[in-house]
Design a protein around this motif. Structure first.
Motif, PDB file in Angstrom:
ATOM      1  N   LEU B  56     121.536  58.550  12.193  1.00  0.00           N
ATOM      2  CA  LEU B  56     122.113  59.278  13.329  1.00  0.00           C
ATOM      3  C   LEU B  56     121.244  59.046  14.557  1.00  0.00           C
ATOM      4  CD1 LEU B  56     122.938  62.739  11.707  1.00  0.00           C
ATOM      5  CD2 LEU B  56     124.520  60.878  12.202  1.00  0.00           C
ATOM      6  N   GLU B  57     121.894  59.059  15.723  1.00  0.00           N
ATOM      7  CA  GLU B  57     121.139  58.902  16.976  1.00  0.00           C
ATOM      8  C   GLU B  57     120.621  60.273  17.398  1.00  0.00           C
ATOM      9  OE1 GLU B  57     122.600  54.923  19.040  1.00  0.00           O
ATOM     10  OE2 GLU B  57     120.902  56.242  19.442  1.00  0.00           O
ATOM     11  N   LEU B  58     119.322  60.434  17.241  1.00  0.00           N
ATOM     12  CA  LEU B  58     118.726  61.725  17.587  1.00  0.00           C
ATOM     13  C   LEU B  58     117.532  61.507  18.502  1.00  0.00           C
ATOM     14  CD1 LEU B  58     118.729  63.176  13.965  1.00  0.00           C
ATOM     15  CD2 LEU B  58     120.302  63.812  15.804  1.00  0.00           C
ATOM     16  N   ASN B  59     117.072  62.588  19.093  1.00  0.00           N
ATOM     17  CA  ASN B  59     115.911  62.521  19.981  1.00  0.00           C
ATOM     18  C   ASN B  59     114.650  62.488  19.129  1.00  0.00           C
ATOM     19  OD1 ASN B  59     113.690  63.257  21.687  1.00  0.00           O
ATOM     20  ND2 ASN B  59     115.166  64.038  23.172  1.00  0.00           N
ATOM     21  N   ALA B  60     113.996  61.352  19.067  1.00  0.00           N
ATOM     22  CA  ALA B  60     112.846  61.160  18.165  1.00  0.00           C
ATOM     23  C   ALA B  60     111.721  62.144  18.457  1.00  0.00           C
ATOM     24  CB  ALA B  60     112.351  59.726  18.298  1.00  0.00           C
ATOM     25  N   ASP B  61     111.500  62.457  19.747  1.00  0.00           N
ATOM     26  CA  ASP B  61     110.418  63.396  20.096  1.00  0.00           C
ATOM     27  C   ASP B  61     110.694  64.771  19.543  1.00  0.00           C
ATOM     28  OD1 ASP B  61     110.088  61.853  23.343  1.00  0.00           O
ATOM     29  OD2 ASP B  61     108.885  61.581  21.521  1.00  0.00           O
ATOM     30  N   TRP B  62     111.950  65.199  19.691  1.00  0.00           N
ATOM     31  CA  TRP B  62     112.301  66.513  19.182  1.00  0.00           C
ATOM     32  C   TRP B  62     112.190  66.552  17.669  1.00  0.00           C
ATOM     33  CZ3 TRP B  62     117.403  67.742  22.345  1.00  0.00           C
ATOM     34  CH2 TRP B  62     117.072  67.796  23.702  1.00  0.00           C
ATOM     35  N   VAL B  63     112.650  65.483  17.046  1.00  0.00           N
ATOM     36  CA  VAL B  63     112.579  65.409  15.579  1.00  0.00           C
ATOM     37  C   VAL B  63     111.130  65.552  15.121  1.00  0.00           C
ATOM     38  CG1 VAL B  63     112.849  63.851  13.610  1.00  0.00           C
ATOM     39  CG2 VAL B  63     114.687  64.083  15.285  1.00  0.00           C
ATOM     40  N   ARG B  64     110.245  64.866  15.824  1.00  0.00           N
ATOM     41  CA  ARG B  64     108.830  64.880  15.445  1.00  0.00           C
ATOM     42  C   ARG B  64     108.250  66.275  15.561  1.00  0.00           C
ATOM     43  NH1 ARG B  64     107.630  60.164  17.521  1.00  0.00           N
ATOM     44  NH2 ARG B  64     107.539  61.078  19.587  1.00  0.00           N
ATOM     45  N   LEU B  65     108.534  66.899  16.710  1.00  0.00           N
ATOM     46  CA  LEU B  65     108.004  68.241  16.941  1.00  0.00           C
ATOM     47  C   LEU B  65     108.618  69.225  15.948  1.00  0.00           C
ATOM     48  CD1 LEU B  65     106.256  70.118  18.585  1.00  0.00           C
ATOM     49  CD2 LEU B  65     108.059  70.273  20.302  1.00  0.00           C
ATOM     50  N   GLY B  66     109.939  69.050  15.713  1.00  0.00           N
ATOM     51  CA  GLY B  66     110.619  69.918  14.759  1.00  0.00           C
ATOM     52  C   GLY B  66     110.041  69.795  13.366  1.00  0.00           C
ATOM     53  N   GLU B  67     109.721  68.574  13.031  1.00  0.00           N
ATOM     54  CA  GLU B  67     109.120  68.333  11.700  1.00  0.00           C
ATOM     55  C   GLU B  67     107.829  69.117  11.557  1.00  0.00           C
ATOM     56  OE1 GLU B  67     108.620  64.208  10.896  1.00  0.00           O
ATOM     57  OE2 GLU B  67     107.935  64.526   8.843  1.00  0.00           O
ATOM     58  N   GLN B  68     107.017  69.101  12.628  1.00  0.00           N
ATOM     59  CA  GLN B  68     105.753  69.821  12.591  1.00  0.00           C
ATOM     60  C   GLN B  68     105.973  71.311  12.413  1.00  0.00           C
ATOM     61  OE1 GLN B  68     104.232  68.282  16.391  1.00  0.00           O
ATOM     62  NE2 GLN B  68     102.520  67.414  15.256  1.00  0.00           N
ATOM     63  N   LEU B  69     106.929  71.841  13.181  1.00  0.00           N
ATOM     64  CA  LEU B  69     107.200  73.274  13.087  1.00  0.00           C
ATOM     65  C   LEU B  69     107.762  73.634  11.717  1.00  0.00           C
ATOM     66  CD1 LEU B  69     108.761  73.906  16.620  1.00  0.00           C
ATOM     67  CD2 LEU B  69     106.500  74.557  15.848  1.00  0.00           C
ATOM     68  N   PHE B  70     108.653  72.754  11.219  1.00  0.00           N
ATOM     69  CA  PHE B  70     109.290  72.999   9.923  1.00  0.00           C
ATOM     70  C   PHE B  70     108.252  73.141   8.809  1.00  0.00           C
ATOM     71  CE2 PHE B  70     113.304  72.966   7.717  1.00  0.00           C
ATOM     72  CZ  PHE B  70     113.017  72.544   6.437  1.00  0.00           C
ATOM     73  N   HIS B  71     107.222  72.327   8.928  1.00  0.00           N
ATOM     74  CA  HIS B  71     106.199  72.314   7.867  1.00  0.00           C
ATOM     75  C   HIS B  71     105.024  73.211   8.170  1.00  0.00           C
ATOM     76  CE1 HIS B  71     108.404  68.583   6.915  1.00  0.00           C
ATOM     77  NE2 HIS B  71     108.062  68.870   5.664  1.00  0.00           N
ATOM     78  N   ASP B  72     105.107  73.982   9.273  1.00  0.00           N
ATOM     79  CA  ASP B  72     103.956  74.781   9.703  1.00  0.00           C
ATOM     80  C   ASP B  72     104.036  76.207   9.149  1.00  0.00           C
ATOM     81  OD1 ASP B  72     101.855  75.998  11.032  1.00  0.00           O
ATOM     82  OD2 ASP B  72     102.177  74.782  12.838  1.00  0.00           O
ATOM     83  N   PRO B  73     103.126  76.539   8.222  1.00  0.00           N
ATOM     84  CA  PRO B  73     103.165  77.881   7.645  1.00  0.00           C
ATOM     85  C   PRO B  73     102.762  78.977   8.623  1.00  0.00           C
ATOM     86  CG  PRO B  73     101.255  76.669   6.815  1.00  0.00           C
ATOM     87  CD  PRO B  73     102.047  75.710   7.624  1.00  0.00           C
ATOM     88  N   ARG B  74     102.142  78.596   9.754  1.00  0.00           N
ATOM     89  CA  ARG B  74     101.745  79.605  10.728  1.00  0.00           C
ATOM     90  C   ARG B  74     102.956  80.277  11.362  1.00  0.00           C
ATOM     91  NH1 ARG B  74      97.558  75.883  14.037  1.00  0.00           N
ATOM     92  NH2 ARG B  74      99.285  74.449  13.698  1.00  0.00           N
ATOM     93  N   LEU B  75     104.102  79.602  11.260  1.00  0.00           N
ATOM     94  CA  LEU B  75     105.319  80.185  11.829  1.00  0.00           C
ATOM     95  C   LEU B  75     105.934  81.157  10.840  1.00  0.00           C
ATOM     96  CD1 LEU B  75     107.138  77.275  13.668  1.00  0.00           C
ATOM     97  CD2 LEU B  75     106.340  79.415  14.646  1.00  0.00           C
TER      98      LEU B  75
END
Lengths: 657, 346
Positions: B56-75
């Motif tokens: 899929l054509e997605l915004n790579a920067d957002w995906v990257r940041l989202g990945e970090q948040l997704f895996h961040d237990p601090r959230l």
């Protein structure tokens, strides 16, 4: 243009521009692109609605076997609706209606999807089951039961294709009948149970789907609210278009107004320019005229020369370059006091115009007199920013005046001299005439006396001729005495001051006539005297005039049987004495008023010849005139006019001679 | 519903790197489905299942940041609970448990679905409460059993992490806002697709991609009618259906729990009780245990149960084997690597 006008024009143009901007904004508020986009979006919604319907029907008919297209269309529809809402805020209400319909549609749609899945399965399976029961020959069936079961397939198919109330009923009945079927075969029984179960499912789901679809396509369909929105939007758009039209018109009008305003300003500008040019031309002419006549210089507030015209240069004998920038005191004549200059400066510094005659010194060192007017030109604050001096060279006139004054003085002296001389001469003449008359009288008296004595005492000794000679001598002597008297009178007339007063000539005339009548009582003369003839004269001299004129009239009408003497005043203000006597030869009228000139022989009428001269002289002294009209033998009239004012001049007196 | 008036390159519109489409993100699914429907259909028209797009054509920067948040237990309020705790990528996007352990240590109310291919679902969660990934992410952040955070807390946490803050500022040229957080998380979730399953390759024309058994299984899948609900690009996930059509679904506890009520929890309609979003069967071989309750541990069992409850059929074992084989062919690749799971029910 005055500042006030400028401001008002500016304000109006700003207002108009503001109005223009406002109208333009409003006029272009109806964006045709936006309109087209909105219409397209509405169309898109309609298309999507149609697509939904199509896909639902495709699914229902089994031609479309998955739900992704329907879901996608629904999402697109929502998205399109959002876009429409953004594009057309005015139709928000209608968008809400569509959304309501959509939400209800969606609920139905989900129900349909779920039910359809189940229905599809049951339809498929029940067919298999029925086939198994009837065709596979695994189960023993009565033909009626077999027919019943086989019939189910048809009924189910009919139900799918033509869902009428009968079809539902028929299937239901068949299923119920099937329920009553007793089969020994367990497997067969299980199949029958399954058929019944799925048959009922088919019944329920078909009914439910039909209901749902009916709802979706008829009752809660999307088409109506979309159409309503379209109508509403078009109505709004029409209204907006009308408004935009109005604003377009207003825009046009205000543009025209602005243009008119601009035109007005331009015209005024042109007119002002023309006026200005005309004024400049006129001023130029005036300046030229001024320069032709006057000496003009302009100095700055310090007195340094900033401008001189050609006449200035000519008069002062300087070149222009030698004057510009120099202070005006360069031309000081040295003939005025310090107070004079301080008064000058204080006047012009106060912003007042100074005017006087002052001397300036030329390059050659000559003093010239200039009739000078210095005008301070004030700036907006009222301070003098330059002084304009306009001068006329009156040196020549001054010189002439000086000369004239000298002459006048000289003349004054001369006149005094001459007057003194004349007075002396007059006095001499008077004394002469007095002595003449007086001294002449004595011998005259002797001549007359002694000749009379001779006549009285020696008339016996004398013969006729001798007596005649003596008589003549006596008469001559008497005549001479009369002449001398007359001369005396004449001389006296010129002496003494006039004492003018208002006198009644008519009264004097009466007196004189009375005296004359008394002296010749046997004469009958018709006398008419106009009463109340007043005149402003010296009374003594007036009497003399009337005496002379009336005695003349009395005398020269003596030969007339019906003598008539008149004294009256005519309309011109002349008083006249008239008689119907013998008159005189009018050819000799210019001799009439000369002394001693007689136009009649003494034998005819006696007289000295001084009477009229006396009258003339008296009248002249009063500044008046005397004239005569005569028709010999018919009428002789002497007219005298005496002016009211004494305009006695030396000249008049001289002319009288 | 977000109604936005932001420029096209804003977060609320589909932003494919350099291509900015004036389409709100929440409709991305629809677009994808449409895309899926059209050209794909041309190759294998009429097949009720479509292959996943390869990317899929997605915004790579957002995906990257989202990945970090997704895996961040601090959230999370506990500081130890990242989204990835339950949605483990090496566990086919789930955690292999019937009920995941929640914030306070108790089991969750409902089985955790796989995070893979969620972009192709027409609703999110079993009860289908959310139409967009953003909505679902927000709900989970606030869910007291999961992240248990309020927005001020979330923003505070992110603000306290300079790397995140810097990245947010860089990407959005604006102050940190809630919607940006949801955008990047959702964008990451969209990127979690598993194309190139053997069956997908088969659909694309690679006839040898699946075995004979699996092909037979697909036929049976269609013949039995499983395909009626498990269809489309995600082999399900695009409609609601009741569990227990021909036979009643009996919960383990004997009584219907709140979770069992399913769609009723959203719609309130009586007829929506025990109605759920039909789950996607992609990677189903790895995403056990099964059903909303997570009570079934093997594929064979669930196929049999489905047959009985949903189809009103008793599926014989020989058919079950084939159907299961077919289901196994639905396991795809993530980032080029076929999905795996420990204790996978193979």
């Amino acid at each position: 243009m005055k500042t006030r006008d400028l401001i008002s024009v500016l304000v109006i143009s700003i207002l108009l521009l503001g109005a223009l901007a406002y109208f333009y904004d409003k006029a272009t508020a109806v964006d045709p692109n936006n309109h087209a986009t909105i219409l397209r979006q509405i169309e898109e919604l309609q298309t999507l609605d149609a697509k939904l319907t199509r896909d639902v029907l495709l699914v229902r008919s089994g031609l479309l076997r998955y739900y992704d297209p329907i879901n996608a269309t629904l999402i697109s529809f929502r998205q399109g609706l959002d876009r429409l809402r953004d594009l057309s805020p005015g139709t928000n209400h209608e968008c809400d209606r569509i959304l309501e319909a959509l939400d209800s549609y969606e609920v139905n749609l989900e129900d349909f999807k779920s039910s359809n899945a189940v229905l599809r399965n049951s339809l498929m399976y029940v067919t298999t089951l029925i086939k198994e029961m009837t065709l596979d020959n695994h189960v023993e069936l009565e033909s009626s039961s077999a027919n019943l079961i086989a019939g189910l397939a048809t009924e189910i198919m009919v139900l799918q294709r033509n869902p009428s109330l009968e079809a539902y009923q028929r299937l239901n009945d068949s299923l119920n009948r099937l329920q009553t079927l007793e089969l020994a075969d367990l497997r067969g029984h299980a199949i029958i149970d399954s058929i019944i179960k799925h048959g009922h499912t088919i019944l329920d789901k078909t009914r439910s789907i039909d209901q749902t679809l009916s709802d979706m396509f008829f009752r809660s369909r999307l088409r109506d609210p979309i159409l309503t929105l379209q109508t509403q939007y078009l109505k709004q758009h029409a209204v907006h278009e009308d408004h935009a039209q109005l604003f377009r018109a207003a825009l046009f009008v205000s543009s025209v107004l602005l243009l008119l305003l601009v035109l007005m300003v331009v015209i005024r500008l042109i007119r002002t320019t023309q006026n200005l040019q005309a004024t400049i031309a006129e001023l130029r002419n005036q300046k030229f005229a001024l320069d032709e006549h006057a000496i003009v210089s302009i100095t700055d507030p310090k007195g340094d020369i900033t401008y001189v015209n050609d006449k200035f240069c000519q008069s002062m004998g300087y070149e222009r370059e030698e004057l510009i920038g120099k202070n005006h005191r360069l031309l000081k004549s040295g003939r005025h006091t310090a107070e004079f200059y301080s008064q000058l400066w204080s006047t012009i510094l106060a912003g007042q115009v100074w005017h006087a005659e002052m001397f300036n010194r030329t390059r050659q060192g000559q003093s010239i007199l200039l009739d000078t007017t210095i005008v301070p030109f004030l700036d907006a604050k009222g301070q003098a920013r330059e002084y304009v001096a306009i001068r006329t060279d009156i040196t020549a006139r001054y010189k002439a005046e000086v000369e004239l004054s000298a002459y006048r003085d000289r003349l004054q002296d001369l006149v005094e001299e001459r007057t003194a001389e004349l007075s002396a001469s007059n006095r001499e003449l008077e004394s002469f005439s007095y002595s003449v008359s007086h001294d002449l009288r004595a011998p005259l008296r002797s001549i007359d006396g002694f000749s009379q004595a001779l006549i009285d005492e020696y008339q016996g000794l004398l013969d006729e001729k001798g007596r005649d000679y003596l008589d003549r001598i006596s008469k001559a002597a008497q005549r001479m005495g009369t002449l001398i008297d007359g001369l005396l009178v004449l001389s006296r007339v010129t002496r003494g001051d006039l004492q003018r007063q208002r006198i009644n000539l008519s009264a004097i005339a009466e007196e004189i006539i009375t005296t004359l009548q008394t002296s010749e009582q046997d004469r009958t003369v018709e006398v008419s005297i106009q009463p109340d003839i007043y005149v402003v004269m010296d009374s003594r001299l007036a009497r003399l005039v009337l005496e002379n004129l009336l005695s003349n009239a009395w005398k020269f009408s003596s030969k007339n049987a019906h003598a008539k003497i008149e004294f009256a005043r005519n309309e011109q203000g002349e008083f006249w004495v008239g008689d119907n006597g013998v008159g005189f030869d009018t050819n000799y009228v210019n001799k009439l008023f000369k002394p001693f000139q007689r136009l009649h022989h003494t034998s005819e009428f006696e007289g000295t010849g001084i009477g009229l001269a006396t009258v003339q002289r008296i009248v002249a002294r009063h500044g008046g005139t005397v004239r005569v009209e005569c028709e010999p033998g018919v009428m002789t009239r002497f007219y005298v006019s005496i002016p009211e004012q004494s305009s006695h001049t030396l000249e008049a007196s001289i002319r009288a001679d | 519903m977000w109604v936005c008036r932001q420029p096209l390159y804003s977060i609320n519109y589909i932003n494919l790197g350099s291509i900015h489409l004036p389409i709100p993100r929440r409709y991305a699914l629809g677009i994808i489905l449409l895309l899926a429907c059209l050209p794909a259909n041309a190759q294998y028209p009429g097949e009720p299942i479509q292959p996943l797009p390869l990317e899929l054509e997605l915004n790579a920067d957002w995906v990257r940041l989202g990945e970090q948040l997704f895996h961040d237990p601090r959230l999370s309020s506990s500081g130890a609970m990242a989204c990835a705790n339950c949605h483990q990528l090496n566990q086919a996007g789930t955690d292999g448990m019937a009920r995941s352990i929640t914030n306070d240590g108790s089991p969750d109310l409902i089985n955790t679905p796989s995070i893979f291919n969620v972009v192709f679902n027409f609703r999110q969660t079993w009860r289908g409460a959310f139409k967009t990934l953003e909505e679902q992410a927000e709900a989970d952040l606030h869910n007291p059993r999961h992240a248990n955070l309020s927005w001020p807390e979330i923003l505070a946490i992110i603000n306290s992490i300079p790397d995140y803050l810097a990245e947010f500022e860089r990407l959005f040229a604006d102050n940190l806002q809630a919607k940006y957080v949801l955008t990047v998380i959702a964008e990451y979730e969209r990127s979690l697709i598993t194309p190139n399953a053997p069956f997908d390759r088969y659909l694309r024309g690679e006839t040898g991609a699946i075995t004979e058994l699996q092909r037979e299984g697909y036929m049976l899948f269609k013949a039995y009618g499983c395909i009626s609900c498990h269809q489309g690009i995600n082999v399900g996930g695009n409609l609601f259906q009741r569990i227990g059509i021909f036979a009643e679904y009996k919960p383990l506890s004997g009584q219907l729990s709140k979770a069992d009520l399913g769609l009723f929890n959203v719609s309130g309609r009586e007829q929506d009780k025990l109605v759920f979003k039909v789950p996607s069967l992609r990677n189903v071989a790895l995403t056990g245990p099964y059903l909303h309750s997570g009570e079934i541990t093997s594929l064979d069992e669930v196929v049999s149960l489905m047959g009985r409850l949903q189809l009103g059929r008793a599926i014989p074992d020989k058919d079950i084997i084939r159907i299961v084989a077919f289901l196994e062919s639905l396991t795809g690749e993530y980032r080029g690597v076929p999905l795996t799971a420990m204790d996978a029910n193979q």
